[in-house]
Design an enzyme around this catalytic site. Structure first.
Site, PDB file in Angstrom:
ATOM      1  N   ASP A 261      21.293  -1.513  13.661  1.00 54.96           N
ATOM      2  CA  ASP A 261      20.825  -2.533  12.724  1.00 54.96           C
ATOM      3  C   ASP A 261      19.628  -2.017  11.928  1.00 54.96           C
ATOM      4  O   ASP A 261      18.492  -2.052  12.404  1.00 54.96           O
ATOM      5  CB  ASP A 261      20.450  -3.808  13.506  1.00 54.96           C
ATOM      6  CG  ASP A 261      19.988  -4.940  12.581  1.00 54.96           C
ATOM      7  OD1 ASP A 261      20.178  -4.821  11.345  1.00 54.96           O
ATOM      8  OD2 ASP A 261      19.462  -5.950  13.106  1.00 54.96           O
ATOM      9  N   LYS A 268      14.599  -2.964   7.498  1.00 54.98           N
ATOM     10  CA  LYS A 268      13.520  -3.110   8.484  1.00 54.98           C
ATOM     11  C   LYS A 268      12.455  -2.041   8.261  1.00 54.98           C
ATOM     12  O   LYS A 268      12.766  -0.971   7.735  1.00 54.98           O
ATOM     13  CB  LYS A 268      14.087  -2.914   9.899  1.00 54.98           C
ATOM     14  CG  LYS A 268      14.933  -4.041  10.425  1.00 54.98           C
ATOM     15  CD  LYS A 268      15.417  -3.721  11.835  1.00 54.98           C
ATOM     16  CE  LYS A 268      16.283  -4.827  12.408  1.00 54.98           C
ATOM     17  NZ  LYS A 268      15.578  -6.125  12.558  1.00 54.98           N
ATOM     18  N   ARG A 342      24.058 -13.482  13.452  1.00 53.97           N
ATOM     19  CA  ARG A 342      24.636 -14.832  13.404  1.00 53.97           C
ATOM     20  C   ARG A 342      25.862 -14.873  12.508  1.00 53.97           C
ATOM     21  O   ARG A 342      26.800 -15.651  12.735  1.00 53.97           O
ATOM     22  CB  ARG A 342      23.567 -15.830  12.935  1.00 53.97           C
ATOM     23  CG  ARG A 342      23.028 -15.570  11.541  1.00 53.97           C
ATOM     24  CD  ARG A 342      21.703 -16.259  11.270  1.00 53.97           C
ATOM     25  NE  ARG A 342      20.580 -15.568  11.910  1.00 53.97           N
ATOM     26  CZ  ARG A 342      19.327 -15.987  11.849  1.00 53.97           C
ATOM     27  NH1 ARG A 342      19.010 -17.087  11.179  1.00 53.97           N
ATOM     28  NH2 ARG A 342      18.366 -15.313  12.460  1.00 53.97           N
TER      29      ARG A 342
HETATM   30  N1  BES Z   1      18.683  -7.485  15.915  1.00 51.04           N
HETATM   31  C1  BES Z   1      17.662  -8.227  15.274  1.00 51.04           C
HETATM   32  C2  BES Z   1      16.789  -9.008  16.251  1.00 51.04           C
HETATM   33  C3  BES Z   1      15.883  -8.190  17.136  1.00 51.04           C
HETATM   34  C4  BES Z   1      14.696  -7.681  16.655  1.00 51.04           C
HETATM   35  C5  BES Z   1      16.202  -7.994  18.464  1.00 51.04           C
HETATM   36  C6  BES Z   1      13.850  -6.959  17.474  1.00 51.04           C
HETATM   37  C7  BES Z   1      15.342  -7.277  19.295  1.00 51.04           C
HETATM   38  C8  BES Z   1      14.177  -6.766  18.795  1.00 51.04           C
HETATM   39  C9  BES Z   1      18.269  -9.231  14.305  1.00 51.04           C
HETATM   40  O1  BES Z   1      19.417  -8.814  13.664  1.00 51.04           O
HETATM   41  C10 BES Z   1      17.229  -9.493  13.253  1.00 51.04           C
HETATM   42  O2  BES Z   1      16.910  -8.584  12.549  1.00 51.04           O
HETATM   43  N2  BES Z   1      16.736 -10.727  13.191  1.00 51.04           N
HETATM   44  C11 BES Z   1      15.723 -11.070  12.255  1.00 51.04           C
HETATM   45  C12 BES Z   1      16.053 -12.437  11.694  1.00 51.04           C
HETATM   46  C13 BES Z   1      15.196 -12.846  10.520  1.00 51.04           C
HETATM   47  C14 BES Z   1      15.505 -11.962   9.330  1.00 51.04           C
HETATM   48  C15 BES Z   1      15.464 -14.282  10.205  1.00 51.04           C
HETATM   49  C16 BES Z   1      14.377 -11.091  12.974  1.00 51.04           C
HETATM   50  O3  BES Z   1      14.333 -11.493  14.139  1.00 51.04           O
HETATM   51  O4  BES Z   1      13.406 -10.632  12.394  1.00 51.04           O
HETATM   52 ZN    ZN Z   2      20.574  -7.411  14.654  1.00 47.85          ZN
HETATM   53 MN    MN Z   3      19.029  -7.714  11.913  1.00 51.54          MN
END
Ligand code: BES
Ligand code: ZN
Ligand code: MN
Length: 490
Positions: A261, A268, A342
């Site tokens: 991801d 990110k 999601r």
């Molecule tokens: N895989 C990530 C969530 C995650 C982040 C899990 C760090 C474990 C450690 C997920 O896909 C994500 O990036 N979520 C975002 C959502 C936001 C953009 C609403 C997040 O948590 O920042």
């Molecule tokens: Zn993710």
């Molecule tokens: Mn993500």
């Protein structure tokens, strides 16, 4: 690890190390028969020194006064604070010590008269030992640790069924870890699908893989959109295990498997981005559940569904502003391509509900960083629309020490993901309730089907800086396998 149980009189047991537990500030080790005088005073002396402090270990040479070469005394800490998890941690410590000493075998006297029943004690010892021997050294010429020792549990009770059950479950946890720890260049969605096929052929499961073309054609707009930015094409992996009554509706388990991801176009920051190889952990947990259930021949009908993609930025990527049509017809406005989990899960959940009409549907996903903010790295978030399964899952959590905490969901949260231009949007309002708004997106896909969602963002692997337990060494933990196995068995 080779593990068996015996009813042998422990002092007659030929073994490199006879291991016994002791409570803090107690009279002496639990279940150790009367020893020859010389040994007894050595044991008393050593208990005095360590005081039975949690995870303390002392080793006494027996000089052939009994059949064992050494007596190993291990501290459990204070009696009222002792839980099955302390037993699990201490058992892991023992196994690691024995391996470090390069002993070929060890014997543990199963303690009785604890605050919980003997089966729980036995399971905890077996799981702790088996899981603590795990290390991921597939890519190292110099392997991390020495040979894994053999273990014998001595008890006056008949415990061989419990031992076998716990051992198979723990092996499935280690199997989950082996896949979850794979680097992203060695575990694309197609490679993950290959591993699922291998499991299916070994364990006699039905396996179906949907590829890019079929996904588009069958209406999986979410998986297709998230997957379109990578040249590693998306896959939907479906595993079916049927050993329940013919007419019984199946339990469906769904797991997020984003093999890497990056965040996509909403990219990110680079710090710790490598850890996003663990974004496939939910899917790996589903593989482990399918393996354990079939290894143990549980009398249930079980379906595992794993949507798998790589979330990459490219000229083909989905974008903020896109509107995608999810499986089942609802539209979703994409406002952040990093909220991808999601989007793929909504497709998989809606598919599971429509095709399998399950009694309940349970999903695992490393879904939100917000879950770590709320609950830390040792507790998974639980969001559910059903009281009955929530209570059952909480009991399973108490028995397995895989900690969970329920978060609420109601129409106020559902409103937070309403979109101006589509049915729903893939992020909530600012930073508020990030774990719940993610779950609200999923709730749209399951309708009235009893559903439980586990956010395992904190628990799926050992976060940098957090303290690993003996039985959860660095890397992926396999969180959820023991929990659901317990749930399905009760
Ligand atoms: N895989 C990530 C969530 C995650 C982040 C899990 C760090 C474990 C450690 C997920 O896909 C994500 O990036 N979520 C975002 C959502 C936001 C953009 C609403 C997040 O948590 O920042
Ligand atoms: Zn993710
Ligand atoms: Mn993500």
């Amino acid at each position: 690890m080779n593990i068996k149980s015996e009813k042998t009189q422990s002092l007659n047991k030929k073994t490199a190390a006879l291991c016994v537990f002791v409570f803090e500030n107690s009279k002496g080790p639990l279940g150790l028969p009367k020893l020859p005088a010389k040994l007894e005073s050595a044991v008393n002396q050593s208990v005095k020194e360590t005081q039975g402090k949690f995870e303390s270990i002392s080793i006494i040479h027996t000089h052939q006064l009994i059949a064992a070469e050494k007596i190993v005394i291990v501290g459990l800490g204070k009696k009222p604070k002792t839980t099955t998890d302390s037993i699990r941690m201490v058992a892991g410590k023992i196994a690691q010590k024995i391996r470090e000493l390069k002993l070929v075998d060890f014997t543990i006297i199963v303690p009785e008269d604890l605050q919980f029943n003997i089966n729980q004690t036995v399971s905890a010892i077996v799981e702790g030992a088996e899981m603590s021997m795990y290390s991921f050294d597939k890519y190292k010429k110099e392997k991390n640790e020495g040979k894994v020792p053999n273990l014998v549990l001595v008890s006056s009770h008949k415990i061989d069924d419990v031992v076998l059950r716990a051992k198979k479950t723990a092996e499935s946890v280690n199997y989950t870890r082996d896949i979850a720890n794979l680097p992203p260049n060695e575990c694309s969605p197609a490679q993950l699908a290959g591993l699922a096929k291998l499991l299916a052929s070994r364990n006699n499961l039905k396996c179906t893989i949907l590829s890019k073309g079929e996904l588009r054609q069958k209406g999986f707009g979410g998986i297709s959109a998230v997957g379109q930015g990578s040249k590693n094409e998306p896959k939907l992996i479906i595993l079916e295990y049927r050993r329940g009554k013919r007419q019984d509706k199946p339990v469906v388990v769904v797991g997020k498997a984003v093999t890497f991801d990056t965040g996509g176009i909403s990219i990110k920051p680079s710090e710790k981005m490598d850890e996003m190889k663990f974004d496939k952990c939910g899917g790996c947990t589903v593989l482990g559940i399918m393996k354990a259930a079939s290894d143990l021949r549980l009398p249930v009908n079980l379906v595992g569904i794993i949507p798998s993609v790589e979330n990459m930025p490219s000229g083909e990527s989905y974008r903020p502003g896109d509107i995608v049509r999810l499986f089942g017809g609802k539209t979703a406005e994409i406002l952040n391509t990093d909220a991808e989990g999601r989007v793929i899960l909504a497709d998989a959940l809606a598919y599971g509900v429509k095709i399998y009409r399950p009694s309940e549907i349970i999903d695992f996903a490393t879904l939100t960083g917000a879950c770590i903010v709320a609950l830390g790295a040792n507790v998974a978030g639980l969001v559910s629309n059903n009281k009955r399964i929530t209570e059952k899952l909480k009991s399973a959590s108490a028995r397995t020490s895989e900690q969970i905490w329920q978060l609420p969901i109601d129409d106020d949260f559902m409103d937070m993901i309403k979109s101006d231009v589509a049915d729903i949007k893939n992020i909530g309002v600012g930073r508020a309730a990030g774990t719940i708004t993610a779950a609200a997106f999923l709730a749209n896909a399951v309708g009235n089907t009893p559903w439980a969602h586990f956010d395992i963002a904190g628990t799926a692997w050992i976060q940098t800086g957090s303290k690993p337990k003996s039985y959860n060494p660095k890397g992926a933990t396999g969180f959820g396998v023991r929990l659901i196995l317990d749930y399905l068995s009760n």
